[in-house]
Enzyme design. Structure first.
Site, mmCIF file in Angstrom:
data_model
loop_
_atom_site.group_PDB
_atom_site.id
_atom_site.type_symbol
_atom_site.label_atom_id
_atom_site.label_comp_id
_atom_site.label_asym_id
_atom_site.label_seq_id
_atom_site.Cartn_x
_atom_site.Cartn_y
_atom_site.Cartn_z
ATOM 1 N N GLU A 129 -1.986 -8.190 -16.319
ATOM 2 C CA GLU A 129 -2.620 -7.550 -17.762
ATOM 3 C C GLU A 129 -3.358 -5.927 -16.593
ATOM 4 O O GLU A 129 -2.916 -4.651 -17.482
ATOM 5 C CB GLU A 129 -3.568 -8.232 -18.248
ATOM 6 C CG GLU A 129 -3.382 -7.588 -20.109
ATOM 7 C CD GLU A 129 -1.979 -6.690 -20.629
ATOM 8 O OE1 GLU A 129 -2.073 -7.244 -20.935
ATOM 9 O OE2 GLU A 129 -2.142 -5.416 -20.758
ATOM 10 N N GLY A 133 -7.495 12.765 -8.455
ATOM 11 C CA GLY A 133 -6.921 12.480 -8.467
ATOM 12 C C GLY A 133 -6.004 11.645 -9.832
ATOM 13 O O GLY A 133 -7.336 11.386 -11.188
ATOM 14 N N LYS A 188 2.876 1.154 -3.986
ATOM 15 C CA LYS A 188 2.317 0.697 -5.163
ATOM 16 C C LYS A 188 3.321 0.570 -6.778
ATOM 17 O O LYS A 188 3.373 -0.032 -6.905
ATOM 18 C CB LYS A 188 0.335 0.999 -5.513
ATOM 19 C CG LYS A 188 -0.384 0.740 -4.138
ATOM 20 C CD LYS A 188 -1.364 0.943 -4.421
ATOM 21 C CE LYS A 188 -2.052 1.121 -2.869
ATOM 22 N NZ LYS A 188 -3.564 1.208 -2.988
ATOM 23 N N ARG A 245 -4.597 18.461 -9.915
ATOM 24 C CA ARG A 245 -4.104 19.201 -9.556
ATOM 25 C C ARG A 245 -2.903 19.416 -10.771
ATOM 26 O O ARG A 245 -2.737 20.242 -11.404
ATOM 27 C CB ARG A 245 -2.988 19.224 -8.177
ATOM 28 C CG ARG A 245 -2.010 20.307 -7.860
ATOM 29 C CD ARG A 245 -1.941 20.317 -6.601
ATOM 30 N NE ARG A 245 -0.730 18.070 -6.591
ATOM 31 C CZ ARG A 245 -0.052 18.300 -5.091
ATOM 32 N NH1 ARG A 245 -0.598 18.930 -4.431
ATOM 33 N NH2 ARG A 245 0.972 16.456 -5.443
ATOM 34 N N THR A 246 -1.968 18.373 -10.391
ATOM 35 C CA THR A 246 -1.139 18.772 -12.037
ATOM 36 C C THR A 246 -1.624 17.653 -13.699
ATOM 37 O O THR A 246 -1.879 16.650 -13.242
ATOM 38 C CB THR A 246 -0.147 18.016 -11.680
ATOM 39 O OG1 THR A 246 0.429 17.831 -10.869
ATOM 40 C CG2 THR A 246 0.962 17.912 -12.433
ATOM 41 N N GLY A 275 -2.123 6.314 -8.749
ATOM 42 C CA GLY A 275 -2.437 5.013 -8.097
ATOM 43 C C GLY A 275 -3.876 4.671 -8.250
ATOM 44 O O GLY A 275 -4.207 3.767 -8.359
ATOM 45 N N ALA A 276 -4.155 5.444 -7.000
ATOM 46 C CA ALA A 276 -5.885 5.030 -6.613
ATOM 47 C C ALA A 276 -6.674 5.273 -7.757
ATOM 48 O O ALA A 276 -7.494 4.641 -7.862
ATOM 49 C CB ALA A 276 -6.025 5.922 -5.213
ATOM 50 N N THR A 297 0.673 -0.941 -0.061
ATOM 51 C CA THR A 297 -0.437 -0.308 -0.322
ATOM 52 C C THR A 297 1.207 1.637 0.080
ATOM 53 O O THR A 297 2.187 1.015 -0.428
ATOM 54 C CB THR A 297 -0.966 0.520 1.297
ATOM 55 O OG1 THR A 297 -2.244 1.193 1.345
ATOM 56 C CG2 THR A 297 -0.682 0.035 2.400
ATOM 57 N N ASN A 315 -0.642 -3.459 -6.208
ATOM 58 C CA ASN A 315 -0.971 -3.514 -5.046
ATOM 59 C C ASN A 315 -1.658 -5.050 -3.727
ATOM 60 O O ASN A 315 -1.188 -5.325 -2.570
ATOM 61 C CB ASN A 315 -2.266 -3.062 -4.237
ATOM 62 C CG ASN A 315 -3.693 -3.419 -4.528
ATOM 63 O OD1 ASN A 315 -3.386 -4.729 -4.976
ATOM 64 N ND2 ASN A 315 -4.371 -3.037 -3.617
ATOM 65 N N ASP A 349 -7.173 -2.643 -6.413
ATOM 66 C CA ASP A 349 -7.319 -1.399 -6.136
ATOM 67 C C ASP A 349 -9.195 -1.247 -6.274
ATOM 68 O O ASP A 349 -10.225 -0.713 -6.113
ATOM 69 C CB ASP A 349 -7.049 -0.493 -5.884
ATOM 70 C CG ASP A 349 -5.952 -0.284 -4.501
ATOM 71 O OD1 ASP A 349 -6.312 -1.014 -3.676
ATOM 72 O OD2 ASP A 349 -5.341 0.789 -4.551
HETATM 73 P P1 ATR Z 1 -1.959 6.734 -4.234
HETATM 74 O O1 ATR Z 1 -0.915 5.561 -4.308
HETATM 75 O O2 ATR Z 1 -2.735 6.691 -3.032
HETATM 76 O O3 ATR Z 1 -3.244 7.259 -5.631
HETATM 77 P P2 ATR Z 1 0.208 8.630 -6.018
HETATM 78 O O4 ATR Z 1 -0.504 7.796 -6.518
HETATM 79 O O5 ATR Z 1 0.826 9.292 -4.993
HETATM 80 O O6 ATR Z 1 -0.294 8.328 -4.200
HETATM 81 O O7 ATR Z 1 -1.528 9.998 -6.532
HETATM 82 C C1 ATR Z 1 -1.728 10.908 -5.132
HETATM 83 C C2 ATR Z 1 -2.300 12.226 -5.847
HETATM 84 O O8 ATR Z 1 -3.247 12.844 -5.221
HETATM 85 C C3 ATR Z 1 -2.251 12.163 -6.925
HETATM 86 O O9 ATR Z 1 -3.025 13.095 -7.771
HETATM 87 C C4 ATR Z 1 -2.248 13.814 -6.445
HETATM 88 O O10 ATR Z 1 -2.118 14.849 -7.640
HETATM 89 P P3 ATR Z 1 -0.264 15.529 -8.391
HETATM 90 O O11 ATR Z 1 -0.558 14.493 -8.882
HETATM 91 O O12 ATR Z 1 -0.816 16.876 -8.572
HETATM 92 O O13 ATR Z 1 0.742 14.759 -7.536
HETATM 93 C C5 ATR Z 1 -3.285 14.076 -5.304
HETATM 94 N N1 ATR Z 1 -2.584 14.897 -4.398
HETATM 95 C C6 ATR Z 1 -1.666 14.655 -3.292
HETATM 96 N N2 ATR Z 1 -1.932 15.769 -2.528
HETATM 97 C C7 ATR Z 1 -2.184 16.653 -2.923
HETATM 98 C C8 ATR Z 1 -3.165 18.584 -2.987
HETATM 99 N N3 ATR Z 1 -2.694 18.570 -2.037
HETATM 100 N N4 ATR Z 1 -3.826 18.478 -3.669
HETATM 101 C C9 ATR Z 1 -4.137 18.878 -4.373
HETATM 102 N N5 ATR Z 1 -4.000 16.759 -4.851
HETATM 103 C C10 ATR Z 1 -3.234 15.918 -4.157
#
Ligand code: ATR
Length: 269
Positions: free
Chosen positions: A89, A138, A77, A163-164, A141-142, A73, A98, A114
């Protein structure tokens, strides 16, 4: 959940959950309860592994012949995809693993459950997203796992908001390759007009966090779901409930995928 003294003998199979941090993981309670229900002579233990130790931890697990597999986790992941000897796949498409089965010869076979667990959790709550317009916040990964699983479950439209934005676009392109009939958008500003709103970001996990999207746009006819398991009520779910939405916390996602995980690790048939 009740805890029990586990009868560990020389023949007990050992399973792990690898995480950093580790204190909040719920998998040991849920999986050991399942082992008890199924009469499995196995135990799942928390294993605190930091990212810079992941490859060494995996080598150690390869050498342990009574280890049956493990769950990976946050934050392991995505990295686990390249460390496994073989992956499903779905895991390759999503770009993360995971759950890993350790074969008798030490080979590690990764899966990503997941997304399937998330959709199964919705279905067991009587929610079928087929034909719905879904908004996923988002692109990590999740979120990737949930986006692919929702596409597979037959949603008619998928908005991926991150966000990105470049990451959202890249994920949308990957989903479109497998599901060309789906309409896709990466416009984060339009929560309104969706039937299902899902948080696949980590926003809401830490104390002081807000919601990952504009909760003023939530309407009472929407279902609002969370990937975060701890806390159970995140700022998003609290706001959604106050606005009259049906809410789906993250914990049922774990409960519905725990069986799939036990199967993948070979603990149950
Ligand atoms: P996981 O495996 O839990 O999905 P991850 O792959 O690191 O973890 O993804 C984290 C997600 O949360 C990403 O979509 C991230 O956005 P970025 O791609 O812009 O980094 C998002 N995230 C984390 N912190 C954030 C914040 N403060 N505001 C908005 N999005 C956030």
């Amino acid at each position: 959940m009740k805890t029990r003294p586990i009868m560990i003998t020389g023949t007990t199979r050992v399973y792990g959950v690898l995480a950093d941090p580790i204190h909040h993981v719920k998998t040991p309670q849920v999986m050991n309860a399942l082992f008890e229900r199924h009469g499995v002579n196995g135990v799942l233990v928390p294993l605190h592994v930091r990212p810079d130790g992941l490859a060494r931890a995996l080598d150690g697990l390869r050498a342990l012949a009574n280890v049956g597999g493990f769950i990976a986790t946050v934050p392991h992941k995505p990295a686990m995809l390249d460390l496994c000897d073989d992956v499903t796949e779905a895991a390759r498409r999503i770009g993360a693993v995971n759950c890993v089965r350790r074969e008798a010869d030490g080979r590690m076979v990764g899966a990503m459950l997941d997304g399937i667990g998330f959709v199964e959790g919705l279905r067991s709550a009587g929610i079928d997203p087929k034909g719905w317009r879904a908004y996923v916040a988002g692109a990590g990964g999740a979120a990737s796992a949930m986006a692919f699983a929702l596409a597979e479950a037959g949603v008619s439209h998928l908005t991926i908001a991150n966000r990105t934005e470049a990451k959202a676009r890249a994920l949308a392109e990957r989903v479109a390759e497998t599901y060309p009939a789906l309409t896709l958008s990466t416009d984060a500003g339009t929560v309104a007009g969706h039937d299902l709103v899902v948080n696949g970001t980590s926003v809401g996990m830490a104390e002081g966090d807000g919601a990952p999207l504009d909760t003023d746009q939530l309407q009472p006819n929407m279902v609002v779901a969370e990937a975060i398991m701890q806390p159970v009520m995140t700022p998003l779910l609290t706001a959604a409930q106050a606005r009259g939405c049906r809410i789906q916390p993250g914990l049922p996602m774990l409960e519905s995928q725990i069986v799939l995980m036990a199967r993948h690790m070979g603990a149950i048939a």
